[in-house]
Motif scaffolding. Structure first.
Motif, PDB file in Angstrom:
ATOM      1  N   LEU A   4       5.860  -8.075  -5.734  1.00 42.22           N
ATOM      2  CA  LEU A   4       6.435  -6.783  -6.127  1.00 42.22           C
ATOM      3  C   LEU A   4       6.645  -6.682  -7.639  1.00 42.22           C
ATOM      4  CD1 LEU A   4       9.068  -6.490  -3.233  1.00 42.22           C
ATOM      5  CD2 LEU A   4       7.033  -5.059  -3.512  1.00 42.22           C
ATOM      6  N   ARG A   5       6.382  -7.790  -8.345  1.00 43.33           N
ATOM      7  CA  ARG A   5       6.614  -7.846  -9.796  1.00 43.33           C
ATOM      8  C   ARG A   5       5.884  -6.740 -10.560  1.00 43.33           C
ATOM      9  NH1 ARG A   5       6.227 -13.982 -11.677  1.00 43.33           N
ATOM     10  NH2 ARG A   5       4.132 -13.630 -10.921  1.00 43.33           N
ATOM     11  N   ASP A   6       4.640  -6.418 -10.092  1.00 41.71           N
ATOM     12  CA  ASP A   6       3.803  -5.457 -10.812  1.00 41.71           C
ATOM     13  C   ASP A   6       4.291  -4.016 -10.650  1.00 41.71           C
ATOM     14  OD1 ASP A   6       2.352  -7.696 -11.351  1.00 41.71           O
ATOM     15  OD2 ASP A   6       0.912  -7.354  -9.719  1.00 41.71           O
ATOM     16  N   PHE A   7       5.187  -3.790  -9.693  1.00 45.85           N
ATOM     17  CA  PHE A   7       5.705  -2.434  -9.500  1.00 45.85           C
ATOM     18  C   PHE A   7       6.984  -2.277 -10.307  1.00 45.85           C
ATOM     19  CE2 PHE A   7       3.310  -3.584  -5.761  1.00 45.85           C
ATOM     20  CZ  PHE A   7       2.585  -2.450  -5.462  1.00 45.85           C
ATOM     21  N   ASP A   8       7.248  -1.072 -10.738  1.00 52.42           N
ATOM     22  CA  ASP A   8       8.456  -0.818 -11.524  1.00 52.42           C
ATOM     23  C   ASP A   8       9.619  -0.551 -10.556  1.00 52.42           C
ATOM     24  OD1 ASP A   8      10.270  -0.252 -13.500  1.00 52.42           O
ATOM     25  OD2 ASP A   8       9.621   1.852 -13.672  1.00 52.42           O
ATOM     26  N   LEU A   9      10.190  -1.617 -10.033  1.00 52.50           N
ATOM     27  CA  LEU A   9      11.180  -1.487  -8.965  1.00 52.50           C
ATOM     28  C   LEU A   9      12.390  -2.358  -9.240  1.00 52.50           C
ATOM     29  CD1 LEU A   9       8.828  -1.928  -5.889  1.00 52.50           C
ATOM     30  CD2 LEU A   9      10.057   0.164  -6.456  1.00 52.50           C
ATOM     31  N   GLU A  11       0.809  -1.224   0.000  1.00 52.06           N
ATOM     32  CA  GLU A  11       0.000   0.000   0.000  1.00 52.06           C
ATOM     33  C   GLU A  11       0.838   1.268   0.000  1.00 52.06           C
ATOM     34  OE1 GLU A  11      -2.591  -0.440   3.380  1.00 52.06           O
ATOM     35  OE2 GLU A  11      -3.542  -2.189   2.425  1.00 52.06           O
ATOM     36  N   ARG A  12       2.009   1.211   0.681  1.00 48.10           N
ATOM     37  CA  ARG A  12       2.801   2.445   0.783  1.00 48.10           C
ATOM     38  C   ARG A  12       3.604   2.705  -0.477  1.00 48.10           C
ATOM     39  NH1 ARG A  12       7.847   1.420   5.042  1.00 48.10           N
ATOM     40  NH2 ARG A  12       8.529   3.451   4.240  1.00 48.10           N
ATOM     41  N   LEU A  13       3.791   1.702  -1.328  1.00 47.95           N
ATOM     42  CA  LEU A  13       4.672   1.856  -2.494  1.00 47.95           C
ATOM     43  C   LEU A  13       4.168   2.855  -3.545  1.00 47.95           C
ATOM     44  CD1 LEU A  13       6.068  -1.752  -3.077  1.00 47.95           C
ATOM     45  CD2 LEU A  13       7.275   0.252  -2.201  1.00 47.95           C
ATOM     46  N   PRO A  14       2.883   2.780  -3.980  1.00 49.87           N
ATOM     47  CA  PRO A  14       2.458   3.656  -5.090  1.00 49.87           C
ATOM     48  C   PRO A  14       2.679   5.145  -4.822  1.00 49.87           C
ATOM     49  CG  PRO A  14       0.820   1.951  -4.690  1.00 49.87           C
ATOM     50  CD  PRO A  14       1.808   1.857  -3.568  1.00 49.87           C
ATOM     51  N   ALA A  15       2.387   5.597  -3.607  1.00 48.80           N
ATOM     52  CA  ALA A  15       2.506   7.028  -3.312  1.00 48.80           C
ATOM     53  C   ALA A  15       3.931   7.422  -2.922  1.00 48.80           C
ATOM     54  CB  ALA A  15       1.545   7.387  -2.183  1.00 48.80           C
ATOM     55  N   SER A  16       4.855   6.453  -2.938  1.00 46.95           N
ATOM     56  CA  SER A  16       6.211   6.737  -2.447  1.00 46.95           C
ATOM     57  C   SER A  16       7.178   7.024  -3.593  1.00 46.95           C
ATOM     58  CB  SER A  16       6.729   5.529  -1.668  1.00 46.95           C
ATOM     59  OG  SER A  16       7.076   4.503  -2.578  1.00 46.95           O
ATOM     60  N   GLU A  17       8.391   7.446  -3.201  1.00 49.38           N
ATOM     61  CA  GLU A  17       9.442   7.709  -4.196  1.00 49.38           C
ATOM     62  C   GLU A  17      10.362   6.489  -4.352  1.00 49.38           C
ATOM     63  OE1 GLU A  17      11.547  11.174  -2.693  1.00 49.38           O
ATOM     64  OE2 GLU A  17       9.664  11.899  -1.834  1.00 49.38           O
ATOM     65  N   VAL A  18       9.972   5.362  -3.747  1.00 44.81           N
ATOM     66  CA  VAL A  18      10.839   4.182  -3.718  1.00 44.81           C
ATOM     67  C   VAL A  18      11.104   3.643  -5.128  1.00 44.81           C
ATOM     68  CG1 VAL A  18      11.037   1.783  -2.916  1.00 44.81           C
ATOM     69  CG2 VAL A  18      10.078   3.534  -1.396  1.00 44.81           C
ATOM     70  N   ARG A  19      12.387   3.432  -5.447  1.00 45.68           N
ATOM     71  CA  ARG A  19      12.804   2.893  -6.748  1.00 45.68           C
ATOM     72  C   ARG A  19      13.480   1.528  -6.576  1.00 45.68           C
ATOM     73  NH1 ARG A  19       9.751   4.076  -8.528  1.00 45.68           N
ATOM     74  NH2 ARG A  19       8.938   6.094  -9.053  1.00 45.68           N
ATOM     75  N   GLU A  20      13.933   1.252  -5.337  1.00 48.95           N
ATOM     76  CA  GLU A  20      14.649  -0.003  -5.080  1.00 48.95           C
ATOM     77  C   GLU A  20      14.172  -0.621  -3.773  1.00 48.95           C
ATOM     78  OE1 GLU A  20      18.935   0.358  -4.933  1.00 48.95           O
ATOM     79  OE2 GLU A  20      19.150  -1.576  -3.913  1.00 48.95           O
ATOM     80  N   ILE A  21      13.937  -1.933  -3.824  1.00 48.38           N
ATOM     81  CA  ILE A  21      13.593  -2.670  -2.602  1.00 48.38           C
ATOM     82  C   ILE A  21      14.806  -3.543  -2.266  1.00 48.38           C
ATOM     83  CG2 ILE A  21      12.145  -4.475  -1.591  1.00 48.38           C
ATOM     84  CD1 ILE A  21      10.321  -2.283  -2.016  1.00 48.38           C
ATOM     85  N   LEU A  22      15.374  -3.337  -1.076  1.00 45.15           N
ATOM     86  CA  LEU A  22      16.513  -4.156  -0.634  1.00 45.15           C
ATOM     87  C   LEU A  22      15.992  -5.185   0.365  1.00 45.15           C
ATOM     88  CD1 LEU A  22      19.440  -4.957  -0.056  1.00 45.15           C
ATOM     89  CD2 LEU A  22      19.677  -2.887   1.327  1.00 45.15           C
ATOM     90  N   LEU A  23      15.974  -6.445  -0.044  1.00 45.94           N
ATOM     91  CA  LEU A  23      15.510  -7.506   0.849  1.00 45.94           C
ATOM     92  C   LEU A  23      16.649  -7.916   1.778  1.00 45.94           C
ATOM     93  CD1 LEU A  23      13.489  -9.786  -1.624  1.00 45.94           C
ATOM     94  CD2 LEU A  23      12.578  -8.129   0.004  1.00 45.94           C
ATOM     95  N   ALA A  24      16.509  -7.623   3.063  1.00 44.48           N
ATOM     96  CA  ALA A  24      17.539  -7.994   4.043  1.00 44.48           C
ATOM     97  C   ALA A  24      16.920  -8.972   5.032  1.00 44.48           C
ATOM     98  CB  ALA A  24      18.066  -6.755   4.748  1.00 44.48           C
ATOM     99  N   ILE A  25      16.638 -10.172   4.532  1.00 46.40           N
ATOM    100  CA  ILE A  25      15.992 -11.205   5.346  1.00 46.40           C
ATOM    101  C   ILE A  25      17.000 -12.336   5.539  1.00 46.40           C
ATOM    102  CG2 ILE A  25      14.015 -12.767   5.476  1.00 46.40           C
ATOM    103  CD1 ILE A  25      12.538 -10.818   3.612  1.00 46.40           C
ATOM    104  N   SER A  26      17.062 -12.905   6.741  1.00 43.29           N
ATOM    105  CA  SER A  26      18.029 -13.962   7.040  1.00 43.29           C
ATOM    106  C   SER A  26      17.903 -15.103   6.031  1.00 43.29           C
ATOM    107  CB  SER A  26      17.805 -14.509   8.450  1.00 43.29           C
ATOM    108  OG  SER A  26      18.018 -13.502   9.396  1.00 43.29           O
ATOM    109  N   PRO A  27      19.024 -15.640   5.516  1.00 40.09           N
ATOM    110  CA  PRO A  27      18.990 -16.675   4.484  1.00 40.09           C
ATOM    111  C   PRO A  27      18.661 -18.058   5.045  1.00 40.09           C
ATOM    112  CG  PRO A  27      21.258 -16.119   4.995  1.00 40.09           C
ATOM    113  CD  PRO A  27      20.402 -15.259   5.865  1.00 40.09           C
TER     114      PRO A  27
END
Lengths: 202, 202
Positions: free
Chosen positions: A161-166, A130-146
């Motif tokens: 996240l595929r549908d977003f241009d990120l 929900e927060r992505l469309p109105a945001s300036e975010v261009r990159e999502i950094l996944l920092a989740i334990s492997p």
């Protein structure tokens, strides 16, 4: 265990509910408090109650905060084009301590774990989308334990996240700084070779 | 460590004052309390404050107690002819848990330690000597840890107790039950041979 005092027994039982604290440790902590000034116990109890009553969760990123919107989300100097997705508040603290990241965060509040009965709807994934469309975010950094659960969560998120241009990135896997090659497991060492970087880059 | 909340930082700092609790453990405890019901934190804080405010020390033996005279001293079924001298309240709890001792106690509150600046006057030795004449005590059982300081304390006590008509005993030294001869240190093994007992006695 027989206790010479009901009051101590109560205190020990309460302390032993904390993770990693057994009854012997709890008794040691209780006797320590009895030896110290009364003031010490009062300020410990007050700090715990105050924290439990007054701590808020940031409405945007779900990090803990003293205010409705946390210091990171409301800081105009943070880079609003990168959003780091972590599972836990402790991960935010760990990354902040590196001083290497200046972007925003999103705390999921856990990882997908069918064994523990934690599904995507139990995590803050909807509020992320929900927060992505109105945001300036261009990159999502996944920092989740492997781990198995962490990788499942990462896989689920990349599909959502595929549908977003990120640009979707993840933290580098490799030999830890100070670690010995000889004692590094094959998978980590293998990935550190496949994902090799230019020498002297950092 | 950077904390996202002053309230958490306070709680972590207070928790980290406890013995054996570092800042990382303290953070884990604080985040655990935040995840649990508010009631949990309240009852922990209340138990600690109540214990610190209301716990008394027995006027006779200095054990902790909810009353002026502790349950052991006031119990008519305890054997009043034997008095076990220990350094710490935890030793009383440990001995009580064996169910092998039915006598009285006297808690010194520490051991003589010149390095830490603890002399005989800092311990409850005077009150021990004062309670003896009016008592039915015939035997003093010294149950003090066999360290340098413990042995010094025992030696000091035996000299002070010489003028009383008392049998002075100490807990047996020997190979621990379940212990392997091979891995027992020479001094312990040596004493277990010198102080050998009739086979099948216990």
């Amino acid at each position: 265990m027989n206790f010479p005092s009901k009051l101590i027994e109560n205190a020990v039982e309460e302390l032993a509910k904390l993770p990693g604290v057994g009854r012997k440790t709890a008794l040691r902590l209780a006797l320590h408090l009895l030896k110290e000034e009364t003031e010490e116990t009062f300020s410990l109890a007050e700090a715990l109650v105050k924290m439990r009553t007054d701590v808020k969760h940031c409405k945007t990123c779900h990090n803990i905060s003293d205010t409705e919107i946390c210091d990171i989300c409301s800081n105009p100097l943070r880079d609003k084009s990168v959003l780091c997705v972590v599972s836990d508040i402790r991960d935010v603290i760990a990354i902040e301590n590196t001083s290497q990241y200046k972007g925003l965060y999103h705390v999921l509040g856990g990882v997908i774990s069918p064994i523990e009965g934690i599904g995507p709807s139990d995590l803050h994934i909807d509020s992320l989308l929900e927060r992505l469309p109105a945001s300036e975010v261009r990159e999502i950094l996944l920092a989740i334990s492997p781990t198995m659960e962490g990788d499942t969560t990462g896989f689920y998120l990349t599909r959502k996240l595929r549908d977003f241009d990120l640009r979707i990135t993840t933290i580098a896997r490799g030999v830890p700084v100070g670690g010995e090659l000889e004692y590094t497991d094959e998978i980590t060492l293998g990935r550190s070779i496949v994902e090799r970087t230019a020498y002297g880059k950092v």
